[in-house]
Scaffold this motif. Structure first.
Motif, PDB file in Angstrom:
ATOM      1  N   THR A 294       0.689  -1.192   0.031  1.00  0.00           N
ATOM      2  CA  THR A 294      -0.246  -0.094   0.236  1.00  0.00           C
ATOM      3  C   THR A 294       0.872   1.383   0.214  1.00  0.00           C
ATOM      4  O   THR A 294       1.944   1.242   0.404  1.00  0.00           O
ATOM      5  CB  THR A 294      -0.904  -0.354   1.269  1.00  0.00           C
ATOM      6  OG1 THR A 294      -0.139  -0.094   2.327  1.00  0.00           O
ATOM      7  CG2 THR A 294      -1.871  -1.123   1.370  1.00  0.00           C
ATOM      8  N   ASN A 295       0.458   2.259  -0.781  1.00  0.00           N
ATOM      9  CA  ASN A 295       1.239   3.623  -0.839  1.00  0.00           C
ATOM     10  C   ASN A 295       0.005   4.535  -1.027  1.00  0.00           C
ATOM     11  O   ASN A 295      -0.605   5.025  -1.914  1.00  0.00           O
ATOM     12  CB  ASN A 295       2.043   3.743  -1.807  1.00  0.00           C
ATOM     13  CG  ASN A 295       2.865   4.752  -1.960  1.00  0.00           C
ATOM     14  OD1 ASN A 295       2.995   5.522  -0.921  1.00  0.00           O
ATOM     15  ND2 ASN A 295       3.713   5.068  -3.237  1.00  0.00           N
ATOM     16  N   GLY A 296      -0.223   5.130   0.433  1.00  0.00           N
ATOM     17  CA  GLY A 296      -1.122   6.232   0.418  1.00  0.00           C
ATOM     18  C   GLY A 296      -2.608   5.597   0.050  1.00  0.00           C
ATOM     19  O   GLY A 296      -2.964   4.635   0.494  1.00  0.00           O
ATOM     20  N   SER A 297      -3.203   6.199  -0.792  1.00  0.00           N
ATOM     21  CA  SER A 297      -4.704   5.751  -1.302  1.00  0.00           C
ATOM     22  C   SER A 297      -4.607   4.694  -2.396  1.00  0.00           C
ATOM     23  O   SER A 297      -5.515   4.353  -3.069  1.00  0.00           O
ATOM     24  CB  SER A 297      -5.591   6.844  -1.556  1.00  0.00           C
ATOM     25  OG  SER A 297      -4.952   7.722  -2.801  1.00  0.00           O
TER      26      SER A 297
ATOM     27  N   GLN B  48       3.251   3.109  -9.663  1.00  0.00           N
ATOM     28  CA  GLN B  48       2.106   3.709  -8.665  1.00  0.00           C
ATOM     29  C   GLN B  48       0.745   3.559  -9.116  1.00  0.00           C
ATOM     30  O   GLN B  48       0.533   4.258 -10.297  1.00  0.00           O
ATOM     31  CB  GLN B  48       2.655   5.165  -8.109  1.00  0.00           C
ATOM     32  CG  GLN B  48       1.531   5.825  -7.266  1.00  0.00           C
ATOM     33  CD  GLN B  48       1.702   5.058  -5.953  1.00  0.00           C
ATOM     34  OE1 GLN B  48       2.275   4.625  -5.225  1.00  0.00           O
ATOM     35  NE2 GLN B  48       0.339   5.264  -5.539  1.00  0.00           N
TER      36      GLN B  48
ATOM     37  N   ARG C 191       1.875   0.486  -4.796  1.00  0.00           N
ATOM     38  CA  ARG C 191       2.876   0.555  -5.143  1.00  0.00           C
ATOM     39  C   ARG C 191       3.577  -0.875  -5.673  1.00  0.00           C
ATOM     40  O   ARG C 191       3.534  -1.807  -4.666  1.00  0.00           O
ATOM     41  CB  ARG C 191       4.060   1.126  -4.294  1.00  0.00           C
ATOM     42  CG  ARG C 191       5.565   1.293  -4.965  1.00  0.00           C
ATOM     43  CD  ARG C 191       6.578   1.880  -4.141  1.00  0.00           C
ATOM     44  NE  ARG C 191       7.935   1.948  -4.688  1.00  0.00           N
ATOM     45  CZ  ARG C 191       8.374   2.752  -5.533  1.00  0.00           C
ATOM     46  NH1 ARG C 191       7.546   3.660  -6.052  1.00  0.00           N
ATOM     47  NH2 ARG C 191       9.621   2.456  -6.198  1.00  0.00           N
TER      48      ARG C 191
ATOM     49  N   ASP D  23      -3.013   4.501  -8.375  1.00  0.00           N
ATOM     50  CA  ASP D  23      -3.862   5.391  -7.576  1.00  0.00           C
ATOM     51  C   ASP D  23      -5.386   4.720  -7.648  1.00  0.00           C
ATOM     52  O   ASP D  23      -5.908   4.616  -8.961  1.00  0.00           O
ATOM     53  CB  ASP D  23      -4.000   6.934  -7.973  1.00  0.00           C
ATOM     54  CG  ASP D  23      -2.383   7.352  -7.739  1.00  0.00           C
ATOM     55  OD1 ASP D  23      -1.842   6.850  -6.800  1.00  0.00           O
ATOM     56  OD2 ASP D  23      -2.184   8.299  -8.395  1.00  0.00           O
TER      57      ASP D  23
END
Length: 260
Positions: free
Chosen positions: A153-156, A172, A159, A174
């Protein structure tokens, strides 16, 4: 925020079973051991790890096929999936191609909007086309990452590390996304007897594919299926010089393909 993960799986001939092309030019699977596609096993394992780490609240497995496909769904439930869905395609199962499967999955996702990640194997070991993930992402309009060897997970978003013969790249993604798993993504856990018993109590829903309004007529077909050529006997050489001469005779040092 925790989300739901959908893991499409496929029932295939067990990878340890040797298959042969019959006289009719097709592989007869009657009597052969069937199992969960190995790439899908890796995808499911990673989905379970994401749930256990608190990044997902539920993992659902789904397959397209007939009633006999319930065995691989039960295996997935025994591994730890929360629930399972069988899209019953009836007589059309034998001719389903990647586009038809992608359309069925898109129709299911359109009716169940709680999923934020589709995590599937990069290919099935029977057809080896590897088209479902890319086609599904295109139909959904979601970002995609294929042949993933790592995901976090990477923010919302996500990755994702992907690799092939040309190298490795990190992407990435999103929002909601489609990711296909390489065998390096995760090592599937062993299924224990207590988990098999427990899996029998988990929900397994069957949906008639005809109710989804999807065209299942194949857009591709197998032109020919045949056994690979018999492996030729090796050559024994006396010394290094003879080995180099043999390699030179087979022109293995000459470049092949398009010039970069």
């Amino acid at each position: 925020m925790p989300l739901n993960i959908l893991v499409p799986v496929k029932r295939v001939v067990d990878p340890n079973v040797r298959v042969r092309v019959g006289a009719n030019g097709a592989i007869d699977t009657n009597g052969l051991k069937m199992s969960l596609n190995p790439f899908d096993e890796c995808a499911l394992e990673k989905a379970l790890q994401l749930r256990e780490a608190g990044h997902a609240s539920q993992v659902t497995v789904i397959t397209c096929g007939q009633a006999n496909s319930q065995d691989v769904l039960r295996t997935a439930l025994a591994m730890g999936a929360d629930n399972a869905v069988l899209l019953d395609t009836g007589a059309a199962t034998a001719t389903l191609d990647s586009l038809a499967v992608a359309r069925l999955l898109r129709a299911y996702l359109s009716a169940h909007d709680a999923f934020g990640l589709v995590l599937c194997g990069k290919q099935a070991i029977d057809g080896d086309t590897g088209g479902v993930a890319a086609m599904l992402a295109g139909l959904l309009g979601w970002p995609q990452a294929l042949d993933a060897s790592a995901i976090e997970t990477n923010g919302s978003g996500w990755r994702v590390t992907c690799g092939d013969d040309s190298g490795t790249a990190a992407w990435q993604l999103d929002g909601a996304a489609v990711v296909s798993a390489d065998l390096r993504l995760a090592e599937p856990r062993r299924v224990t007897l207590p988990s098999i018993v427990k899996a029998k109590q988990k929900p397994l829903a069957t949906i008639d594919a005809a109710t989804l309004g999807v065209e299942l007529a194949p857009q591709s077909r197998i032109v020919e299926l045949r056994e690979p050529p018999a492996r030729q006997a090796g050559v024994k050489v006396a010394d290094t010089a003879a080995l180099l001469d043999a390699l030179a005779a087979h022109r293995v040092f000459e470049p092949a393909g398009a010039v970069a």
